[in-house]
Design a protein around this motif. Sequence first.
Motif, mmCIF file in Angstrom:
data_model
loop_
_atom_site.group_PDB
_atom_site.id
_atom_site.type_symbol
_atom_site.label_atom_id
_atom_site.label_comp_id
_atom_site.label_asym_id
_atom_site.label_seq_id
_atom_site.Cartn_x
_atom_site.Cartn_y
_atom_site.Cartn_z
ATOM 1 N N ASN A 51 50.096 49.445 60.155
ATOM 2 C CA ASN A 51 48.830 48.777 60.256
ATOM 3 C C ASN A 51 49.130 47.663 60.758
ATOM 4 O O ASN A 51 48.476 47.028 61.971
ATOM 5 C CB ASN A 51 47.967 48.733 59.552
ATOM 6 C CG ASN A 51 47.430 50.345 58.712
ATOM 7 O OD1 ASN A 51 47.867 50.818 59.422
ATOM 8 N ND2 ASN A 51 47.288 50.217 57.109
ATOM 9 N N LYS A 52 50.403 47.133 60.526
ATOM 10 C CA LYS A 52 50.474 45.574 60.633
ATOM 11 C C LYS A 52 51.507 44.828 61.623
ATOM 12 O O LYS A 52 51.281 43.904 62.653
ATOM 13 C CB LYS A 52 50.229 44.609 59.664
ATOM 14 C CG LYS A 52 49.347 44.639 59.206
ATOM 15 C CD LYS A 52 48.836 44.134 57.234
ATOM 16 C CE LYS A 52 47.633 44.458 57.321
ATOM 17 N NZ LYS A 52 46.382 43.935 57.124
ATOM 18 N N ILE A 53 52.077 46.040 62.124
ATOM 19 C CA ILE A 53 53.656 45.389 62.966
ATOM 20 C C ILE A 53 54.209 47.203 63.518
ATOM 21 O O ILE A 53 54.068 47.754 62.866
ATOM 22 C CB ILE A 53 54.474 45.199 61.479
ATOM 23 C CG1 ILE A 53 54.753 44.439 60.552
ATOM 24 C CG2 ILE A 53 56.343 45.448 62.565
ATOM 25 C CD1 ILE A 53 55.189 43.748 59.760
ATOM 26 N N LEU A 54 54.399 46.348 65.152
ATOM 27 C CA LEU A 54 55.026 47.297 65.624
ATOM 28 C C LEU A 54 56.432 47.671 65.990
ATOM 29 O O LEU A 54 56.826 46.236 66.266
ATOM 30 C CB LEU A 54 54.846 47.785 66.951
ATOM 31 C CG LEU A 54 54.861 48.071 68.025
ATOM 32 C CD1 LEU A 54 54.681 49.545 67.750
ATOM 33 C CD2 LEU A 54 54.073 47.216 69.293
ATOM 34 N N THR A 82 55.064 43.468 52.599
ATOM 35 C CA THR A 82 55.695 45.259 52.573
ATOM 36 C C THR A 82 56.089 45.873 53.276
ATOM 37 O O THR A 82 56.872 46.069 53.534
ATOM 38 C CB THR A 82 54.457 45.698 51.587
ATOM 39 O OG1 THR A 82 54.160 45.050 50.055
ATOM 40 C CG2 THR A 82 54.844 47.512 51.360
ATOM 41 N N GLU A 83 55.050 46.215 54.663
ATOM 42 C CA GLU A 83 55.009 46.675 56.033
ATOM 43 C C GLU A 83 56.118 46.118 56.550
ATOM 44 O O GLU A 83 56.769 46.902 57.347
ATOM 45 C CB GLU A 83 54.460 46.262 57.498
ATOM 46 C CG GLU A 83 53.251 47.184 56.510
ATOM 47 C CD GLU A 83 51.942 47.924 57.227
ATOM 48 O OE1 GLU A 83 51.817 47.233 58.454
ATOM 49 O OE2 GLU A 83 50.638 47.349 56.559
ATOM 50 N N PHE A 84 56.858 44.850 56.387
ATOM 51 C CA PHE A 84 57.654 43.939 57.030
ATOM 52 C C PHE A 84 58.602 44.549 56.191
ATOM 53 O O PHE A 84 59.580 44.414 57.222
ATOM 54 C CB PHE A 84 57.405 42.515 57.010
ATOM 55 C CG PHE A 84 58.533 41.423 57.464
ATOM 56 C CD1 PHE A 84 58.770 41.035 59.142
ATOM 57 C CD2 PHE A 84 60.443 41.325 56.602
ATOM 58 C CE1 PHE A 84 59.319 40.672 59.235
ATOM 59 C CE2 PHE A 84 60.751 40.652 57.311
ATOM 60 C CZ PHE A 84 60.778 39.617 58.357
ATOM 61 N N GLU A 89 64.130 47.300 56.593
ATOM 62 C CA GLU A 89 65.171 48.067 55.485
ATOM 63 C C GLU A 89 65.329 49.395 56.455
ATOM 64 O O GLU A 89 66.301 50.052 56.751
ATOM 65 C CB GLU A 89 64.601 48.857 54.090
ATOM 66 C CG GLU A 89 65.188 49.327 53.675
ATOM 67 C CD GLU A 89 64.651 49.706 51.810
ATOM 68 O OE1 GLU A 89 63.425 49.440 51.771
ATOM 69 O OE2 GLU A 89 65.554 49.790 51.413
ATOM 70 N N LYS A 90 64.713 50.066 57.458
ATOM 71 C CA LYS A 90 64.373 51.067 58.134
ATOM 72 C C LYS A 90 65.512 51.142 59.223
ATOM 73 O O LYS A 90 66.689 51.454 60.079
ATOM 74 C CB LYS A 90 63.149 51.435 59.009
ATOM 75 C CG LYS A 90 62.708 52.876 58.877
ATOM 76 C CD LYS A 90 61.757 53.101 59.487
ATOM 77 C CE LYS A 90 61.603 54.307 60.827
ATOM 78 N NZ LYS A 90 61.834 55.474 60.537
ATOM 79 N N MET A 137 60.763 39.401 51.213
ATOM 80 C CA MET A 137 60.584 39.407 52.188
ATOM 81 C C MET A 137 61.693 38.834 52.780
ATOM 82 O O MET A 137 62.968 38.494 53.578
ATOM 83 C CB MET A 137 59.043 38.772 53.214
ATOM 84 C CG MET A 137 59.510 38.574 54.448
ATOM 85 S SD MET A 137 59.874 36.508 54.598
ATOM 86 C CE MET A 137 57.860 35.835 53.998
ATOM 87 N N TRP A 138 61.832 37.051 51.925
ATOM 88 C CA TRP A 138 63.025 36.132 52.521
ATOM 89 C C TRP A 138 64.801 36.679 51.890
ATOM 90 O O TRP A 138 65.538 36.162 53.223
ATOM 91 C CB TRP A 138 62.691 34.958 51.782
ATOM 92 C CG TRP A 138 63.474 33.795 52.603
ATOM 93 C CD1 TRP A 138 63.752 32.998 52.950
ATOM 94 C CD2 TRP A 138 64.640 33.727 51.628
ATOM 95 N NE1 TRP A 138 65.399 32.187 52.913
ATOM 96 C CE2 TRP A 138 65.708 32.761 52.388
ATOM 97 C CE3 TRP A 138 65.339 33.426 50.071
ATOM 98 C CZ2 TRP A 138 66.774 31.577 51.543
ATOM 99 C CZ3 TRP A 138 66.501 32.981 49.070
ATOM 100 C CH2 TRP A 138 66.847 31.957 50.091
#
Length: 290
Positions: A51-54, A82-84, A89-90, A137-138
């Motif tokens: 939703n928020k990151i490409l 969470t998406e970040f 990680e991926k 995240m950090w």
Amino acid sequence: MAAVAAAAGTFARRMARSGVLFPRSSPQVWPQAARQPPGLLPAQRRAFSNNKILVELDTSSGVATMKFKSPPVNSLSLDFLTEFCISLEKLENDRACRGLIITSAIPRVFSSGLDITEMCGKSTEHYAEFWRAVQEMWIRLYGSNLVTVAAINGSSPAGGCLIALSCDYRIMVENPKYVIGLNEAQLGIVAPFWFKDTFVNAVGHRAAERSLQLGLLHSVPEAHRMGLVDEVVPEEKLQEKAVAVMAQWLALPDHARQLTKSMMRKTFRTLSSSHPKTPSRSHFQRTWRC
Ligand SMILES: CC/C=C\C/C=C\C/C=C\CCC/C=C/C(=O)SCCNC(=O)CCNC(=O)[C@H](O)C(C)(C)COP(=O)(O)OP(=O)(O)OC[C@H]1O[C@@H](n2cnc3c(N)ncnc32)[C@H](O)[C@@H]1OP(=O)(O)O
């Protein structure tokens, strides 16, 4: 054990809520094209989005580009964070990826920092979950084994500045309207010690002390002078410059660069091993007067 299961459950719920989509046919490990001599394979691109990151990965160069696309201002909400983390990680688990360029798909804003609506009128559990996500995240970005380049194409206050600071190299677009800095003091709050340490590591103690106490948002030339950003370029040159910087960093053997990075980033180990206390509901309420 119960705590681990609870944490796993929380993470799974956050993933489900975040609406992260993975391509169905995506293999666990992408091809090792990054290790082929350049020019032997045609450029290959893979993309995944939520939703928020490409995210787009060029498997021929090993360089991924992560674009923030959360209007209006790329604020760091729980879902965004969470998406970040999932996206990072991926990429980290993908042997075809060695470098990451982070930029914004939203005009004039890189990221407006932590989402203020996440810190008002919510439950204690929500504050704890949100704060854990900020730290995660950090920890992940600052400690990443990938070469990370921030291509800062807009204003970047507070948490947005932290993302840029956590990268290995920062390139910012020259524009008199853009600002960057840790402006927490201006908001009547205190930047956590690991924001501060990350800032000090980039600009030195004196510049950080003055900037933090006054909660300054710096113009692009000022940010460049003090070392908050490494390079300044016109908007149309940003991508080209980020790719050139990445090529320079990727020319080195990964293991030597990664060990050197880990040695330099000692604060990372302090936070990740000290299990900092989650701020209480009353702390958030006092801080934001809500
Ligand atoms: C162990 C731990 C111990 C203790 C911790 C305890 C407690 C935690 C407490 C504190 C945390 C400290 C660290 C905090 C870090 C942060 O990041 S705080 C957030 C700081 N961010 C800002 O100050 C940025 C504010 N925004 C701006 O300056 C501008 O919006 C902009 C320059 C980014 C963009 O300008 P414009 O393009 O002109 O856009 P607008 O200003 O009109 O905004 C459009 C729209 O977006 C909303 N918005 C802006 N910023 C945020 C945000 N950060 N969160 C949520 N929403 C935001 C803004 O309100 C507008 O909304 P509408 O009015 O259109 O609805």
